[in-house]
Scaffold this motif. Structure first.
Motif, PDB file in Angstrom:
ATOM      1  N   LEU A 107       7.396   6.522  -0.076  1.00  0.00           N
ATOM      2  CA  LEU A 107       8.604   5.709  -0.074  1.00  0.00           C
ATOM      3  C   LEU A 107       9.434   5.881   1.202  1.00  0.00           C
ATOM      4  O   LEU A 107      10.102   4.941   1.640  1.00  0.00           O
ATOM      5  CB  LEU A 107       9.445   6.054  -1.303  1.00  0.00           C
ATOM      6  CG  LEU A 107       8.732   5.824  -2.651  1.00  0.00           C
ATOM      7  CD1 LEU A 107       9.688   6.098  -3.804  1.00  0.00           C
ATOM      8  CD2 LEU A 107       8.165   4.411  -2.739  1.00  0.00           C
ATOM      9  N   GLN A 108       9.401   7.064   1.795  1.00  0.00           N
ATOM     10  CA  GLN A 108      10.141   7.259   3.042  1.00  0.00           C
ATOM     11  C   GLN A 108       9.538   6.428   4.161  1.00  0.00           C
ATOM     12  O   GLN A 108      10.262   5.774   4.929  1.00  0.00           O
ATOM     13  CB  GLN A 108      10.163   8.736   3.430  1.00  0.00           C
ATOM     14  CG  GLN A 108      11.053   9.028   4.632  1.00  0.00           C
ATOM     15  CD  GLN A 108      11.182  10.518   4.908  1.00  0.00           C
ATOM     16  OE1 GLN A 108      10.620  11.355   4.207  1.00  0.00           O
ATOM     17  NE2 GLN A 108      11.920  10.864   5.949  1.00  0.00           N
ATOM     18  N   LEU A 109       8.219   6.434   4.254  1.00  0.00           N
ATOM     19  CA  LEU A 109       7.546   5.591   5.241  1.00  0.00           C
ATOM     20  C   LEU A 109       7.794   4.112   4.960  1.00  0.00           C
ATOM     21  O   LEU A 109       7.996   3.310   5.882  1.00  0.00           O
ATOM     22  CB  LEU A 109       6.042   5.872   5.251  1.00  0.00           C
ATOM     23  CG  LEU A 109       5.563   7.084   6.047  1.00  0.00           C
ATOM     24  CD1 LEU A 109       4.057   7.265   5.864  1.00  0.00           C
ATOM     25  CD2 LEU A 109       5.896   6.931   7.523  1.00  0.00           C
ATOM     26  N   LEU A 110       7.775   3.747   3.680  1.00  0.00           N
ATOM     27  CA  LEU A 110       8.022   2.359   3.302  1.00  0.00           C
ATOM     28  C   LEU A 110       9.397   1.914   3.772  1.00  0.00           C
ATOM     29  O   LEU A 110       9.547   0.813   4.322  1.00  0.00           O
ATOM     30  CB  LEU A 110       7.902   2.207   1.788  1.00  0.00           C
ATOM     31  CG  LEU A 110       8.258   0.831   1.219  1.00  0.00           C
ATOM     32  CD1 LEU A 110       7.309  -0.230   1.757  1.00  0.00           C
ATOM     33  CD2 LEU A 110       8.220   0.857  -0.318  1.00  0.00           C
ATOM     34  N   GLU A 111      10.399   2.760   3.603  1.00  0.00           N
ATOM     35  CA  GLU A 111      11.752   2.408   4.021  1.00  0.00           C
ATOM     36  C   GLU A 111      11.830   2.260   5.539  1.00  0.00           C
ATOM     37  O   GLU A 111      12.498   1.348   6.049  1.00  0.00           O
ATOM     38  CB  GLU A 111      12.732   3.490   3.546  1.00  0.00           C
ATOM     39  CG  GLU A 111      14.187   3.181   3.851  1.00  0.00           C
ATOM     40  CD  GLU A 111      14.647   1.878   3.229  1.00  0.00           C
ATOM     41  OE1 GLU A 111      15.500   1.196   3.862  1.00  0.00           O
ATOM     42  OE2 GLU A 111      14.159   1.516   2.127  1.00  0.00           O
ATOM     43  N   GLN A 112      11.126   3.128   6.266  1.00  0.00           N
ATOM     44  CA  GLN A 112      11.118   3.015   7.729  1.00  0.00           C
ATOM     45  C   GLN A 112      10.502   1.692   8.169  1.00  0.00           C
ATOM     46  O   GLN A 112      11.020   1.012   9.056  1.00  0.00           O
ATOM     47  CB  GLN A 112      10.340   4.180   8.334  1.00  0.00           C
ATOM     48  CG  GLN A 112      11.023   5.527   8.221  1.00  0.00           C
ATOM     49  CD  GLN A 112      10.187   6.641   8.839  1.00  0.00           C
ATOM     50  OE1 GLN A 112       9.254   6.374   9.593  1.00  0.00           O
ATOM     51  NE2 GLN A 112      10.513   7.880   8.513  1.00  0.00           N
ATOM     52  N   VAL A 113       9.390   1.327   7.535  1.00  0.00           N
ATOM     53  CA  VAL A 113       8.694   0.089   7.899  1.00  0.00           C
ATOM     54  C   VAL A 113       9.553  -1.129   7.570  1.00  0.00           C
ATOM     55  O   VAL A 113       9.698  -2.052   8.389  1.00  0.00           O
ATOM     56  CB  VAL A 113       7.334   0.017   7.174  1.00  0.00           C
ATOM     57  CG1 VAL A 113       6.721  -1.380   7.323  1.00  0.00           C
ATOM     58  CG2 VAL A 113       6.384   1.068   7.737  1.00  0.00           C
ATOM     59  N   LYS A 114      10.162  -1.139   6.397  1.00  0.00           N
ATOM     60  CA  LYS A 114      10.953  -2.292   5.977  1.00  0.00           C
ATOM     61  C   LYS A 114      12.230  -2.422   6.790  1.00  0.00           C
ATOM     62  O   LYS A 114      12.713  -3.540   7.019  1.00  0.00           O
ATOM     63  CB  LYS A 114      11.284  -2.186   4.490  1.00  0.00           C
ATOM     64  CG  LYS A 114      10.063  -2.339   3.587  1.00  0.00           C
ATOM     65  CD  LYS A 114      10.391  -2.159   2.117  1.00  0.00           C
ATOM     66  CE  LYS A 114      11.183  -3.313   1.575  1.00  0.00           C
ATOM     67  NZ  LYS A 114      11.356  -3.216   0.104  1.00  0.00           N
ATOM     68  N   SER A 115      12.783  -1.298   7.245  1.00  0.00           N
ATOM     69  CA  SER A 115      14.026  -1.364   8.018  1.00  0.00           C
ATOM     70  C   SER A 115      13.828  -2.097   9.341  1.00  0.00           C
ATOM     71  O   SER A 115      14.766  -2.719   9.860  1.00  0.00           O
ATOM     72  CB  SER A 115      14.572   0.042   8.274  1.00  0.00           C
ATOM     73  OG  SER A 115      13.728   0.770   9.154  1.00  0.00           O
ATOM     74  N   THR A 132       0.832  -1.207   0.000  1.00  0.00           N
ATOM     75  CA  THR A 132       0.000   0.000   0.000  1.00  0.00           C
ATOM     76  C   THR A 132       0.867   1.258   0.000  1.00  0.00           C
ATOM     77  O   THR A 132       0.608   2.200  -0.758  1.00  0.00           O
ATOM     78  CB  THR A 132      -0.928  -0.003   1.230  1.00  0.00           C
ATOM     79  OG1 THR A 132      -1.794  -1.141   1.161  1.00  0.00           O
ATOM     80  CG2 THR A 132      -1.767   1.269   1.272  1.00  0.00           C
ATOM     81  N   LEU A 133       1.882   1.287   0.842  1.00  0.00           N
ATOM     82  CA  LEU A 133       2.769   2.448   0.898  1.00  0.00           C
ATOM     83  C   LEU A 133       3.498   2.655  -0.434  1.00  0.00           C
ATOM     84  O   LEU A 133       3.662   3.785  -0.900  1.00  0.00           O
ATOM     85  CB  LEU A 133       3.783   2.282   2.030  1.00  0.00           C
ATOM     86  CG  LEU A 133       3.223   2.336   3.455  1.00  0.00           C
ATOM     87  CD1 LEU A 133       4.303   1.996   4.469  1.00  0.00           C
ATOM     88  CD2 LEU A 133       2.629   3.706   3.767  1.00  0.00           C
ATOM     89  N   GLU A 134       3.909   1.559  -1.047  1.00  0.00           N
ATOM     90  CA  GLU A 134       4.605   1.673  -2.335  1.00  0.00           C
ATOM     91  C   GLU A 134       3.677   2.212  -3.410  1.00  0.00           C
ATOM     92  O   GLU A 134       4.053   3.102  -4.186  1.00  0.00           O
ATOM     93  CB  GLU A 134       5.162   0.315  -2.748  1.00  0.00           C
ATOM     94  CG  GLU A 134       6.011   0.379  -4.007  1.00  0.00           C
ATOM     95  CD  GLU A 134       6.708  -0.933  -4.293  1.00  0.00           C
ATOM     96  OE1 GLU A 134       7.568  -0.951  -5.191  1.00  0.00           O
ATOM     97  OE2 GLU A 134       6.395  -1.936  -3.621  1.00  0.00           O
ATOM     98  N   HIS A 135       2.443   1.704  -3.466  1.00  0.00           N
ATOM     99  CA  HIS A 135       1.482   2.158  -4.472  1.00  0.00           C
ATOM    100  C   HIS A 135       1.130   3.635  -4.285  1.00  0.00           C
ATOM    101  O   HIS A 135       0.862   4.342  -5.268  1.00  0.00           O
ATOM    102  CB  HIS A 135       0.210   1.309  -4.402  1.00  0.00           C
ATOM    103  CG  HIS A 135       0.393  -0.045  -5.017  1.00  0.00           C
ATOM    104  ND1 HIS A 135      -0.565  -1.041  -4.936  1.00  0.00           N
ATOM    105  CD2 HIS A 135       1.421  -0.588  -5.725  1.00  0.00           C
ATOM    106  CE1 HIS A 135      -0.140  -2.119  -5.563  1.00  0.00           C
ATOM    107  NE2 HIS A 135       1.063  -1.866  -6.049  1.00  0.00           N
ATOM    108  N   LYS A 136       1.137   4.100  -3.035  1.00  0.00           N
ATOM    109  CA  LYS A 136       0.805   5.499  -2.764  1.00  0.00           C
ATOM    110  C   LYS A 136       2.016   6.423  -2.854  1.00  0.00           C
ATOM    111  O   LYS A 136       1.896   7.628  -2.636  1.00  0.00           O
ATOM    112  CB  LYS A 136       0.163   5.623  -1.376  1.00  0.00           C
ATOM    113  CG  LYS A 136      -1.225   4.973  -1.297  1.00  0.00           C
ATOM    114  CD  LYS A 136      -1.881   5.246   0.045  1.00  0.00           C
ATOM    115  CE  LYS A 136      -3.310   4.708   0.071  1.00  0.00           C
ATOM    116  NZ  LYS A 136      -3.995   4.996   1.350  1.00  0.00           N
ATOM    117  N   GLY A 137       3.158   5.846  -3.176  1.00  0.00           N
ATOM    118  CA  GLY A 137       4.361   6.657  -3.331  1.00  0.00           C
ATOM    119  C   GLY A 137       4.941   7.170  -2.034  1.00  0.00           C
ATOM    120  O   GLY A 137       5.758   8.097  -2.039  1.00  0.00           O
TER     121      GLY A 137
END
Length: 298
Positions: free
Chosen positions: A85-93, A78-83
């Motif tokens: 990307l900074q939040l996505l990196e925080q979550v994946k880290s 969902t984060l990736e589709h919404k662009g």
């Protein structure tokens, strides 16, 4: 050859009764300070100190801790589709912070028992223990400093902080023999003494670097204060067999295991966070001026 300490235990099986009713369904370790659960701060300190493998000792109703450090596929997509990307990196880290393992403490028999539950994970290695109730802010990670003391001494190291004498009954307390620049040779340890009984005001706080022979002591340790197997009692026995040190905290410690400490940590962390500090500072000024409940006006 001296073994590098690469493993840590984080006991997280407590019921969190001081935060009821919030902790009726939510583990107290998942209560957030700003936008990060308290246990993540503890894991981050361990990782920053060079720890590779972490065992979290959990109990019933603690599944949210495992979920937090696991991947969240739907959220990430969902984060990736919404662009975002900074939040996505925080979550994946979070998923890759360390090798995190879990074991369940089936009965609430005390901190000593929780540590003993990790024996098969630790094996015959020295290891660290970090309690989730204590968050420490210091330029160099506090645990890293304790690991350095272990490297220099090859001895167990326990964290201590000076407290008011009226508060010693809340802690295990160290009786120091020799003291040099905040490093104390331990003469004895007493669990939750009265102010009259306390040998000092050096209170044991939630960081330990221990040698594996503590497990042999814990395996036969009888219940102590509160009817629980106390880690302090086992450390007192270990201290009779080999030298032990207490390392005094110089940084800022927050006891987030009780409500007032949790609120203090939240305020201080907010005042350090550039995204909210201006608004929080304005609010605190308003409160201190005695103007009543704050309302932001357009």
């Amino acid at each position: 050859m001296k073994q590098r300490i690469r493993k840590a235990i984080i006991p997280a099986a407590g019921l969190g009764t001081r935060f009821l009713p919030a902790t009726k369904a939510l583990p107290k370790e998942m209560l957030p300070i700003l936008n990060k659960p308290t246990i993540q701060y503890i894991v981050e300190e361990a990782v920053a100190s060079g720890i590779d493998d972490i065992l979290i000792v959990t109990g019933r109703g603690k599944r949210a801790i495992e979920d937090h450090f696991d991947s969240a596929f739907e959220l990430e997509v969902t984060l990736e589709h919404k662009g975002k990307l900074q939040l996505l990196e925080q979550v994946k880290s979070i998923n890759h912070m360390a090798n995190i393992h879990y074991i369940r403490q089936q009965e609430p028999l005390g901190l000593g028992h929780a540590v003993w539950c990790a024996q098969s994970f630790i094996g015959n290695e020295p290891f660290a223990v970090l309690l989730g109730d204590d968050i420490v802010v210091q330029s160099e990670p506090y645990l890293k400093q304790m690991l350095d003391v272990y490297e220099q001494t090859s001895s167990s190291v326990i964290a201590v902080q000076r407290v008011e004498m009226r508060d010693v009954a809340r802690y295990g307390v160290v009786a120091p023999i020799d003291s040099v620049d905040g490093l104390h040779t331990v003469g004895d340890l007493v669990e939750k003494p009265t102010p009259d009984e306390a040998p000092s005001n050096l209170a044991i706080i939630g960081r330990y670097v221990l040698t594996p022979d503590i497990f042999q002591i814990l395996s036969v340790q009888k219940p102590g204060t509160g009817g629980e197997i106390q880690l302090t009692d086992a450390l007192a026995e270990l201290n009779k067999k080999r030298r032990m040190f207490a390392y005094e905290l110089r940084g800022q410690r927050y006891d987030v295991g009780e409500v007032a400490g949790f609120v203090k940590a939240t305020i201080d962390f907010a005042l350090r966070d550039t995204t909210v500090q201006a608004e929080i500072w304005q609010y605190l000024q308003h409160v201190m001026e005695g103007m009543g409940p704050y309302e932001q006006h357009a």
